[in-house]
Design an enzyme around this catalytic site. Structure first.
Site, short mmCIF file in Angstrom:
data_model
loop_
_atom_site.label_atom_id
_atom_site.label_comp_id
_atom_site.label_asym_id
_atom_site.label_seq_id
_atom_site.Cartn_x
_atom_site.Cartn_y
_atom_site.Cartn_z
N GLN A 110 -3.29 -1.40 -24.89
CA GLN A 110 -3.13 -2.62 -24.10
C GLN A 110 -4.46 -3.14 -23.57
OE1 GLN A 110 -0.26 -1.96 -20.98
NE2 GLN A 110 1.30 -1.17 -22.38
N CYS A 111 -5.38 -2.23 -23.25
CA CYS A 111 -6.69 -2.63 -22.73
C CYS A 111 -7.68 -2.84 -23.88
CB CYS A 111 -7.24 -1.57 -21.77
SG CYS A 111 -6.19 -1.31 -20.32
N THR A 112 -8.68 -3.62 -23.60
CA THR A 112 -9.75 -3.82 -24.59
C THR A 112 -10.71 -2.65 -24.48
OG1 THR A 112 -9.52 -6.20 -24.28
CG2 THR A 112 -11.47 -5.43 -25.43
N VAL A 113 -10.45 -1.62 -25.24
CA VAL A 113 -11.26 -0.42 -25.20
C VAL A 113 -12.35 -0.55 -26.25
CG1 VAL A 113 -11.28 2.09 -25.38
CG2 VAL A 113 -9.29 0.92 -24.40
#
Length: 982
Positions: A843-846
């Protein structure tokens, strides 16, 4: 001790009359109740005896108030008590000055104190012998001094003592420099606000027969005269000036009569016993307006660059208009050429202004401070003096007399610190031997009343005329009838041939206010008069004015004897020149800093543009800063990419930025997203769009930034019926934002959030830049032009014209080449929900932290490349080492379509991808459907995931692909006719 008593013959009890023991009522009661209730007299205080005595009562019609008499008595006694207390306090102080004074009376005490003070003064004088201590009186002393060299030189020891002034030392230096003597020793001492200077001066080496008493007297008189002139400046008025050795008034002699030099020797600086004084000139003073430096910086950045060639400028000055203040030669913004052309600026300088006489000059502005200090200053001064001499010989100075005041300015502009090193020079031709002064007096003492009235009227007429108001050099002709006329210098021959009773003076606008010295412009005027007409004696008038009218009391009239050196007649002769301006008495340049006086916002704008303007000096002369500063950029997404892109845009000079985001700043954001701080995370977090705009304005106050809090509608995210209107409003608002901006950056986290902006940008032919991040890879690309060669406004487009526009929709751009693709052209599926049912890391921009900075910088650089390409948005995609890259022709190099990079391999490649006729965002089918149905089409695409695939034919393509079978060749058949290209 103060006390009040009564006459001993009085029959009254003294205690009854004590005003401090009884009140007013008691006093009155005693008088009323006693035997003397009706007294024929009153009580008064005898100042000599200190007692109350009887005096005849003065009874008027209404009588005397006893209460008022008592109040006056009390006031008087109180004042007397305070006076005695003050006297006793002073006596106590005096007793502390001398020992054993307890039993002394007042007279003995005062005598002892006076004797003690005299002894102290005597001891102070004895102990100060051999020390340099200022005295209380203003004085000038000159006495012989023996050095012991035995070479025939004469030396004197001179001292001057006066009140200290800020200009004292510079005045001393100027005065002593005029004597051309060698200074062997100098001392200075201060005490309070008094200062004393001692100098040992020696004349230049002469023959031994010159070292006699007469030569010493001449030298001492000269030194005494110049030091007295310094003392006169410190005196508030003539009547308070200690000038006991000098005459306080000038002799009133006819100007045109010969002056007896022996009678005025005390007023002259003698040289070699010649009996004539050297004519001394007050130097020009400079003043530079701040606007001049701002214009110089603008020209340096935008026009001159690294070119340090000399540039013609114009200075302005006016005749002195105040008895205590000299006028300066001033430089203003209009002194420099304009940005367009030097000639237009020179011609644009207004003429005929009585308060601004324009004189030509030249500026040498160096590129480095080392170059400034390395300039051949004496060579430059002589070069400008040679120009003046050529103008004199050619006669140009007669046609345009302002060239006689030609000036020189050398400078270095530190554009980063807004500081300027500069040095003025006012070239003056050196007469050898120097000009000698015969007489110099106020003009009012040189003319009769009729002549003075006529001269004043002639000057006022000359100064009020548009044609002559700013002509700085002229002739003053007075005929035998006392009628004065002001003429141009070129009329000298005709004026000289007039009647024998005429008077002819060389006049000039004198910026100096000093009563004993003419201004600097006279030097070259004397050179002109002597060399042009071979004059030995020149009568001159220093024109000064007051309140806009001629002031003959302030103006000076004088006569100078000049000798033109024989070498001046030779064409190859190099003239000597002087004229470098002194800075506080020293020959050093001046430094001024404007940073503190500038508005911080304006200073920030100047500093921000500095790097870009320096690019145009050498590396990128074709850089178009105007196109960048006027650009309006829309950033969709204010996260890691959005923060960096906004900062990069400001670095390139973009001043109008709009950020769109509906998220809030989280605690994890500030470390990766450069526009946020911990304060933005508190209380649930500030909206990113708002916080980013505030941060941009703190970084650069001149930026025009706006934050829009809005969610972008996305396909694959169905909208409930109750929210449809809100989503449609967001769609219309996004359409308006894209339409009002020139460039759109797609910087969101998900693929589906880029679909609607891509469609709207394709519909309006907007420059669109996409930046997307993986864990260790990134993509930066520019979208091609829309399927129509020109943008169309679907809001105002009529239904009946839609069919005509459909013929323009296709796969070619406006130049006939194949159109470049958008972010979705390589997809075979429509964008869907990519956030549901995902783990936290999905979900996060890793990403690796450095990836966003690289991608953001490349995205902005790609935009700058598009703006500077001749084809703009229609430019073809270029790759490294391709035959059609054209990198050698474009100032910024190649203009790629896609840039894909990998941090895992530290590699980067450029790719080209053309548009697809099945693209869900930019193909002609989708754009035409949007133009036909508008928001209804968008709502259907959002709520039905397969609608876009069905519309563009991707559904059929996937079905046909699943049925397609490949017939692999076993390699035995050499016939390739059955092979199929996929």
């Amino acid at each position: 001790m103060d006390f009040y008593g009564f006459n001993s013959k009085s029959s009254f009890n003294p205690s009854l009359f004590d005003p401090f023991k009884h009140g007013a009522s008691g006093f009155g009661g005693a008088l009323q109740g006693g035997a003397a209730a009706a007294l024929p007299h009153s009580l008064v205080l005898d100042s000599e005896k200190g007692e109350l005595v009887k005096a005849p009562a003065r009874v008027g019609k209404k009588g005397v108030s006893e209460a008022k008499a008592l109040a006056a008595l009390k006031n008087h006694s109180e004042a007397e008590r305070r006076r005695r207390e003050r006297i006793n306090a002073h006596l106590s102080t005096l007793r502390g000055l001398v020992p054993c004074t307890e039993k002394m009376d007042k007279a003995a005490l005062l005598a002892a104190v006076i004797s003690q003070v005299k002894e102290l003064k005597k001891d102070a004088l004895e102990s100060s012998k051999g020390f340099l201590i200022p005295v209380d009186d203003d004085e000038v002393k000159v006495e012989p001094y023996v050095i012991g060299a035995g070479d025939g030189t004469i030396s004197v020891k001179a001292s001057v003592c006066c009140e200290y002034r800020s200009e004292h030392l510079s005045d001393l230096r100027e005065a002593l420099d005029s004597l051309h003597l060698k200074m062997v020793k100098a001392e200075i001492a201060t005490l309070g606000n008094r200062v004393k200077n001692v100098f040992v001066l020696t004349s230049f080496k002469k023959d031994s027969n010159d070292a006699n008493t007469e030569a010493y007297e001449l030298l001492a008189s000269s030194v005494h005269q110049v030091l007295s002139s310094v003392l006169d400046k410190a005196s508030p008025s003539p009547e308070y000036s200690p000038r006991t050795t000098l005459p306080s008034k000038r002799q009133r002699l006819s100007y045109f009569d010969k002056i007896d030099t022996s009678s005025s020797s005390s007023r002259k600086i003698m040289e070699g016993g010649s009996g004539k004084s050297i004519l001394q000139f007050a130097p020009f003073q400079s003043s530079v307006d701040e606007g001049f430096w701002h214009r110089l910086c603008s020209l340096k950045l935008n026009k001159f660059g690294v070119d340090d060639s000399p540039v013609p400028i114009t200075g302005f000055y006016a005749p002195c208009s105040h008895s205590q203040v000299s006028n300066h030669l001033t430089l203003m913004a209009e002194s420099l050429p304009s940005d367009s052309s030097e000639e237009s600026s020179v011609q644009a300088v207004s003429r005929g202004n009585r308060n601004r006489c324009s004189v030509p000059g030249i500026i040498y502005n160096t590129n480095t401070v080392e170059g400034f200090h390395a300039l051949d200053k004496q060579g430059l001064l002589k070069a400008e003096a040679q120009k003046i001499w050529e103008d004199v010989r050619s006669g140009k100075a007669l046609e345009d007399s302002s060239v006689l005041s030609r000036f020189l300015l050398i400078s270095f502009a530190d554009l980063k610190k807004w500081s300027f090193h500069y040095w003025f020079a006012f070239p003056a031709l050196v007469l050898e031997p120097p000009a000698t002064l015969v007489n110099l007096r106020p003009a009012s003492q040189c003319f009769s009343s009729e002549e003075a009235e006529s001269v004043s009227a002639a000057f006022n007429e000359w100064r009020n005329s548009y044609l002559t108001a700013d002509v700085p050099f002229f002739l003053v002709h007075i005929d035998s009838n006392s009628h004065a006329t002001i003429k141009h210098l070129k009329d000298w021959e005709t004026s000289q041939s007039a009647d024998d009773g005429h008077k002819l003076l060389f006049g000039f606008y004198d910026p100096c206010h000093l009563p004993n010295h003419p201004g600097w412009p006279l030097r070259n005027l004397l050179a002109l008069a002597g060399s042009r007409w071979d004059l030995k004696s020149v009568h001159f008038l220093c024109y000064r004015e007051s309140r806009g009218f001629a002031d003959l009391g302030l103006s000076l009239v004088g006569e100078a004897m000049i000798t033109i050196p024989p070498g001046w007649r030779n064409h190859g002769h190099v003239l000597n020149a002087v004229g470098w301006e002194l800075n506080k008495g020293r020959k050093v340049p001046r430094i001024i800093s404007l940073a503190k006086s500038m508005d911080p916002t304006r200073l920030a704008i100047s500093a921000a543009d500095l790097n870009l303007k320096l690019m145009r000096w050498r590396a990128l002369p074709s850089l178009n800063l105007n196109s960048l500063s006027s650009l309006k950029c829309l950033l969709l997404g204010a996260g890691t990419l959005g923060c960096q892109v906004a900062r990069m845009l400001m670095a390139w000079g973009v001043r109008n930025i709009t950020l769109v985001d509906n998220g809030r700043v989280a605690m994890s954001n500030p470390l990766r997203q450069s526009l946020y701080t911990l304060d933005d995370c508190l209380n649930g977090g500030e909206y990113k769009a708002t916080a980013a705009v505030n941060s941009l304005k703190r970084i650069f106050p001149a930026v025009e930034a706006e934050g829009v809090i809005m969610a972008i509608p996305m396909p694959g995210h169905p909208v409930p019926s109750q929210e449809e209107q809100s989503v449609l409003d967001d769609c219309r608002r996004l359409d308006d934002l894209i339409d009002s901006h020139n460039v759109v950056f797609l910087l969101t986290d998900t693929r589906e959030s880029r679909w609607l902006p891509s469609l709207l940008c394709a519909n309006t032919n907007k420059i669109t830049i996409t930046a997307a991040l993986g864990f260790d890879s990134f993509l930066v690309m520019r979208h091609g032009a829309g399927p129509c060669s020109s943008s169309h406004d679907s809001k105002t487009e009529a239904e009946n014209s839609l069919s005509a526009d459909m013929s323009n929709l296709g796969l070619t751009n406006g130049n006939g080449g194949k159109r470049l693709g958008c972010y979705f052209c390589n997809d075979v599926v429509a964008p869907i929900d990519s956030t549901s049912n995902r783990t936290l890391d999905q979900q996060c921009t890793v990403t690796r932290p450095g990836l966003a900075l690289i991608a953001s910088a490349l995205a902005v650089e790609l935009l700058v490349g598009i703006l500077h390409h001749p084809h703009g948005i229609f430019a073809e995609g270029e790759v490294v080492n391709s035959s059609n890259s054209g990198s050698s022709e474009q100032p910024l190099g190649i203009l790629p379509h896609q840039i894909r990079g990998s941090l895992a391999q530290f590699s980067q490649m450029t790719l080209v991808g053309h548009s697809s006729d099945s693209c869900t965002a930019c193909c002609g089918t989708v754009v035409s459907e949007y133009r036909k149905r508008g928001m209804e089409f968008i709502l259907q695409a959002i709520n039905h995931p397969t609608y876009l695939e069905d519309l563009t034919g991707l559904t059929e393509l996937m079905k046909s692909a699943s049925k397609f079978e490949l017939d692999w060749d076993d390699g035995t058949d050499e016939d390739d006719d059955d092979l199929v290209e996929v």
